[in-house]
Design a protein around this motif. Structure first.
Motif, PDB file in Angstrom:
ATOM      1  N   PHE A   1      27.429  34.232  45.214  1.00  0.00           N
ATOM      2  CA  PHE A   1      27.647  35.564  45.769  1.00  0.00           C
ATOM      3  C   PHE A   1      29.085  36.027  45.543  1.00  0.00           C
ATOM      4  O   PHE A   1      29.327  37.207  45.285  1.00  0.00           O
ATOM      5  CB  PHE A   1      27.326  35.573  47.263  1.00  0.00           C
ATOM      6  N   ALA A   2      30.049  35.102  45.658  1.00  0.00           N
ATOM      7  CA  ALA A   2      31.449  35.465  45.433  1.00  0.00           C
ATOM      8  C   ALA A   2      31.688  35.851  43.976  1.00  0.00           C
ATOM      9  O   ALA A   2      32.467  36.766  43.689  1.00  0.00           O
ATOM     10  CB  ALA A   2      32.363  34.306  45.832  1.00  0.00           C
ATOM     11  N   ARG A   3      31.031  35.171  43.048  1.00  0.00           N
ATOM     12  CA  ARG A   3      31.165  35.517  41.628  1.00  0.00           C
ATOM     13  C   ARG A   3      30.472  36.829  41.291  1.00  0.00           C
ATOM     14  O   ARG A   3      30.814  37.463  40.290  1.00  0.00           O
ATOM     15  CB  ARG A   3      30.558  34.400  40.766  1.00  0.00           C
ATOM     16  N   ASP A   4      29.493  37.223  42.125  1.00  0.00           N
ATOM     17  CA  ASP A   4      28.693  38.403  41.818  1.00  0.00           C
ATOM     18  C   ASP A   4      29.324  39.693  42.329  1.00  0.00           C
ATOM     19  O   ASP A   4      28.787  40.771  42.079  1.00  0.00           O
ATOM     20  CB  ASP A   4      27.291  38.246  42.418  1.00  0.00           C
ATOM     21  N   GLU A   5      30.448  39.617  43.045  1.00  0.00           N
ATOM     22  CA  GLU A   5      31.118  40.841  43.468  1.00  0.00           C
ATOM     23  C   GLU A   5      31.575  41.633  42.246  1.00  0.00           C
ATOM     24  O   GLU A   5      31.981  41.049  41.236  1.00  0.00           O
ATOM     25  CB  GLU A   5      32.331  40.500  44.340  1.00  0.00           C
ATOM     26  N   PRO A   6      31.520  42.973  42.299  1.00  0.00           N
ATOM     27  CA  PRO A   6      31.917  43.775  41.118  1.00  0.00           C
ATOM     28  C   PRO A   6      33.328  43.466  40.632  1.00  0.00           C
ATOM     29  O   PRO A   6      33.553  43.306  39.429  1.00  0.00           O
ATOM     30  CB  PRO A   6      31.784  45.217  41.626  1.00  0.00           C
ATOM     31  N   ALA A   7      34.292  43.378  41.558  1.00  0.00           N
ATOM     32  CA  ALA A   7      35.660  43.091  41.140  1.00  0.00           C
ATOM     33  C   ALA A   7      35.777  41.678  40.571  1.00  0.00           C
ATOM     34  O   ALA A   7      36.510  41.445  39.603  1.00  0.00           O
ATOM     35  CB  ALA A   7      36.607  43.260  42.329  1.00  0.00           C
ATOM     36  N   ALA A   8      35.050  40.716  41.151  1.00  0.00           N
ATOM     37  CA  ALA A   8      35.088  39.345  40.633  1.00  0.00           C
ATOM     38  C   ALA A   8      34.443  39.268  39.254  1.00  0.00           C
ATOM     39  O   ALA A   8      34.938  38.550  38.378  1.00  0.00           O
ATOM     40  CB  ALA A   8      34.378  38.409  41.611  1.00  0.00           C
ATOM     41  N   ARG A   9      33.338  39.981  39.050  1.00  0.00           N
ATOM     42  CA  ARG A   9      32.711  39.996  37.722  1.00  0.00           C
ATOM     43  C   ARG A   9      33.658  40.570  36.678  1.00  0.00           C
ATOM     44  O   ARG A   9      33.751  40.062  35.557  1.00  0.00           O
ATOM     45  CB  ARG A   9      31.421  40.807  37.765  1.00  0.00           C
ATOM     46  N   ALA A  10      34.366  41.639  37.030  1.00  0.00           N
ATOM     47  CA  ALA A  10      35.317  42.237  36.088  1.00  0.00           C
ATOM     48  C   ALA A  10      36.458  41.269  35.776  1.00  0.00           C
ATOM     49  O   ALA A  10      36.878  41.143  34.617  1.00  0.00           O
ATOM     50  CB  ALA A  10      35.859  43.535  36.665  1.00  0.00           C
ATOM     51  N   ALA A  11      36.953  40.558  36.804  1.00  0.00           N
ATOM     52  CA  ALA A  11      38.036  39.602  36.575  1.00  0.00           C
ATOM     53  C   ALA A  11      37.585  38.443  35.702  1.00  0.00           C
ATOM     54  O   ALA A  11      38.316  38.007  34.804  1.00  0.00           O
ATOM     55  CB  ALA A  11      38.554  39.092  37.916  1.00  0.00           C
ATOM     56  N   LEU A  12      36.377  37.938  35.933  1.00  0.00           N
ATOM     57  CA  LEU A  12      35.859  36.846  35.101  1.00  0.00           C
ATOM     58  C   LEU A  12      35.616  37.308  33.676  1.00  0.00           C
ATOM     59  O   LEU A  12      35.889  36.561  32.716  1.00  0.00           O
ATOM     60  CB  LEU A  12      34.567  36.305  35.722  1.00  0.00           C
ATOM     61  N   ALA A  13      35.102  38.530  33.497  1.00  0.00           N
ATOM     62  CA  ALA A  13      34.874  39.051  32.148  1.00  0.00           C
ATOM     63  C   ALA A  13      36.193  39.221  31.403  1.00  0.00           C
ATOM     64  O   ALA A  13      36.298  38.903  30.210  1.00  0.00           O
ATOM     65  CB  ALA A  13      34.130  40.378  32.222  1.00  0.00           C
ATOM     66  N   MET A  14      37.230  39.703  32.095  1.00  0.00           N
ATOM     67  CA  MET A  14      38.540  39.855  31.463  1.00  0.00           C
ATOM     68  C   MET A  14      39.127  38.506  31.087  1.00  0.00           C
ATOM     69  O   MET A  14      39.738  38.350  30.026  1.00  0.00           O
ATOM     70  CB  MET A  14      39.480  40.599  32.417  1.00  0.00           C
ATOM     71  N   ARG A  15      38.904  37.510  31.950  1.00  0.00           N
ATOM     72  CA  ARG A  15      39.423  36.179  31.649  1.00  0.00           C
ATOM     73  C   ARG A  15      38.721  35.585  30.433  1.00  0.00           C
ATOM     74  O   ARG A  15      39.361  34.965  29.583  1.00  0.00           O
ATOM     75  CB  ARG A  15      39.238  35.280  32.872  1.00  0.00           C
ATOM     76  N   ARG A  16      37.398  35.789  30.345  1.00  0.00           N
ATOM     77  CA  ARG A  16      36.684  35.280  29.165  1.00  0.00           C
ATOM     78  C   ARG A  16      37.114  36.012  27.904  1.00  0.00           C
ATOM     79  O   ARG A  16      37.222  35.420  26.827  1.00  0.00           O
ATOM     80  CB  ARG A  16      35.174  35.423  29.383  1.00  0.00           C
ATOM     81  N   ALA A  17      37.364  37.321  28.029  1.00  0.00           N
ATOM     82  CA  ALA A  17      37.768  38.098  26.854  1.00  0.00           C
ATOM     83  C   ALA A  17      39.130  37.656  26.336  1.00  0.00           C
ATOM     84  O   ALA A  17      39.359  37.631  25.122  1.00  0.00           O
ATOM     85  CB  ALA A  17      37.796  39.586  27.203  1.00  0.00           C
ATOM     86  N   THR A  18      40.051  37.300  27.225  1.00  0.00           N
ATOM     87  CA  THR A  18      41.365  36.828  26.781  1.00  0.00           C
ATOM     88  C   THR A  18      41.329  35.385  26.312  1.00  0.00           C
ATOM     89  O   THR A  18      42.176  34.963  25.525  1.00  0.00           O
ATOM     90  CB  THR A  18      42.380  36.960  27.926  1.00  0.00           C
ATOM     91  N   ALA A  19      40.355  34.609  26.779  1.00  0.00           N
ATOM     92  CA  ALA A  19      40.277  33.196  26.399  1.00  0.00           C
ATOM     93  C   ALA A  19      39.634  33.010  25.030  1.00  0.00           C
ATOM     94  O   ALA A  19      39.968  32.082  24.302  1.00  0.00           O
ATOM     95  CB  ALA A  19      39.508  32.403  27.442  1.00  0.00           C
ATOM     96  N   GLU A  20      38.706  33.902  24.648  1.00  0.00           N
ATOM     97  CA  GLU A  20      37.996  33.731  23.379  1.00  0.00           C
ATOM     98  C   GLU A  20      38.923  33.817  22.168  1.00  0.00           C
ATOM     99  O   GLU A  20      38.856  32.965  21.267  1.00  0.00           O
ATOM    100  CB  GLU A  20      36.871  34.752  23.273  1.00  0.00           C
ATOM    101  N   PRO A  21      39.822  34.826  22.049  1.00  0.00           N
ATOM    102  CA  PRO A  21      40.730  34.816  20.887  1.00  0.00           C
ATOM    103  C   PRO A  21      41.616  33.584  20.829  1.00  0.00           C
ATOM    104  O   PRO A  21      41.890  33.054  19.753  1.00  0.00           O
ATOM    105  CB  PRO A  21      41.558  36.099  21.103  1.00  0.00           C
ATOM    106  N   ARG A  22      42.060  33.108  21.983  1.00  0.00           N
ATOM    107  CA  ARG A  22      42.896  31.908  22.007  1.00  0.00           C
ATOM    108  C   ARG A  22      42.111  30.694  21.518  1.00  0.00           C
ATOM    109  O   ARG A  22      42.637  29.854  20.780  1.00  0.00           O
ATOM    110  CB  ARG A  22      43.400  31.691  23.428  1.00  0.00           C
TER     111      ARG A  22
END
Length: 441
Positions: free
Chosen positions: A402-423
């Motif tokens: 449920f904590a991961r499913d919050e809109p702000a948490a989903r956006a933060a996790l998506a941003m973290r994955r987006a920055t981790a993939e190029p690295r």
């Protein structure tokens, strides 16, 4: 001269006012630290990290204390000193798998599992009362033997089943705007809860019945039950509880032990008294891990219901306050998840799980401190007992999902994955380039 006199000189910028919040934060390091902590506290993933971190720390510390508190009991029973620890470790591994599964499941799947879990829990709780299948331990017949040393307590899964089923039921009625009518709020939630309570009380387990009642009240409160309705249900449950206590000499004896400074007639207050002795002898930092005296046969159930007392004796006030802080962090994070979501099912389920864990911790610790009657419930995620650990870790996985499913948490996790993939791609290219021979270059 005239031109120069006509020039307007720029006045220097005025320094920040000493009364401004910016100046005070820069001038006072404590205010600066508080501001940084406040910003970190308000981040989208704070609840996610709090739930995961506090639950894992409680479980790991519980494993350590189970080994320390149970080794003497195991040796007195002619078993290896690590017997109870190994069983608890296996349960913790299985519970971790359940936690990972729960945190990866979508909300729709959790809702779909509500009815099967409830049906299986009721079936197993009925089997407990069948002669030859149910097993009685310490006067309570709430166990089923799985063969060998492994036992199952279905009432522990009944708490999880009531939360999931009740949250799904209330969420569907919320969507249809039926919760404004008291009959839709109570039926069939309260009758099903009373069915589970009746099956539990047939086995004589008053502690689990108290926790199930707390979960029911938590769901009703989250659903917005009016005060008169809430007080009515509480009065009925209180009257039933008083009747059950007065009709049981054992429960009356436990109630009579509150505030006693001696063991009482027939040593009926022996356990509670020695729990206080263990806490009192711990001091500030304890006698040291493994150096408890009370676990040498003086304190019954040292590794189950009274493991908090052994923690206080061996780790002192610092250890007990650390455990309390971890439970407080877990409870706060659960309330935060329930308060910030717009999904009614998530709100009811997260609130129900938080009510369950915090109420059980309060009942257990209150009994060890002598503030509440001994109810015979374990400290969640901490005490020995696989039947209690498995559903609790699944419930913690629910909170994490449920904590991961919050809109702000989903956006933060998506941003973290987006920055981790190029690295990750860059590191992969570097490894491939370094693996080539000089001729290939």
């Amino acid at each position: 001269m005239a031109g120069s006199s006509a020039r307007t000189t720029k006045r220097p910028a005025a320094p920040p006012r000493r009364t401004s919040k910016v100046y005070r934060a820069r001038a006072n390091p404590l205010r600066r630290l508080y501001a940084q902590a406040r910003r970190a506290w308000d981040r989208p993933l704070t609840a996610y990290y709090l739930i995961l971190g506090s639950a894992m720390l409680i479980t790991v510390l519980g494993l350590v204390m189970v080994y320390s508190a149970s080794m003497i009991t195991a040796l007195q029973m002619g078993l290896p000193s690590s017997y109870f620890f190994r069983k608890q470790f296996v349960a913790a591994v299985l519970g971790t798998i359940l936690l990972l599964l729960a945190m990866r499941m979508p909300v729709k799947l959790h809702r779909a599992l509500a009815y099967p879990i409830l049906a299986v829990s009721v079936f197993l709780m009925v089997l407990v009362q069948v002669p030859g299948i149910g097993v009685s331990i310490n006067g309570n017949q709430n166990w089923i033997s799985l063969g060998g040393p492994f036992m199952l307590q279905p009432s522990e899964f009944g708490k999880l089943a009531l939360i999931l089923w009740g949250a799904d039921l209330l969420a569907r009625k919320h969507d249809k705007r039926l919760l404004t009518q008291w009959k839709h709020m109570l039926v069939p939630l309260v009758p099903m809860a009373f069915l589970l309570l009746g099956l539990i009380m047939l086995g004589g387990d008053m502690g689990t019945a108290i926790l199930l009642t707390a979960i029911l009240f938590g769901l009703l409160w989250l659903a917005g039950a009016p005060t008169r309705l809430f007080v009515g249900v509480l009065s009925v449950a209180g009257a039933i509880g008083i009747m059950l206590i007065k009709t049981s000499p054992n429960r009356m004896a436990r109630l009579a032990c509150l505030g006693r400074a001696d063991a009482g007639p027939d040593d009926m207050c022996w356990q509670g008294l020695h729990g206080i002795y263990a806490l009192a002898s711990g001091g500030l930092f304890g006698s040291g891990l493994g150096a408890s005296v009370e676990k040498w046969g003086q304190l019954p159930e040292a590794h189950t219901d009274f493991i908090f007392a052994i923690t206080g004796e061996e780790l002192g006030l610092a250890g007990t306050l650390s455990v309390l802080a971890l439970f407080a962090a877990l409870g706060y994070a659960g309330i935060r998840v329930a308060g910030r979501t717009e999904d009614p099912f998530v709100r009811y389920a997260a609130g129900g799980v938080t009510t369950w864990i915090t109420a059980q911790a309060v009942v257990n610790i209150g009994a060890v401190l002598g503030l509440l009657p001994i109810a015979g419930v374990p400290l969640p995620l901490f005490s020995y007992g696989g039947s209690a650990l498995l559903p609790t870790m699944f419930a913690v996985g629910l909170l994490i999902a449920f904590a991961r499913d919050e809109p702000a948490a989903r956006a933060a996790l998506a941003m973290r994955r987006a920055t981790a993939e190029p690295r990750m791609r860059w590191n992969t290219m570097r490894r491939r380039a370094s693996a080539r021979t000089s001729g290939e270059r």
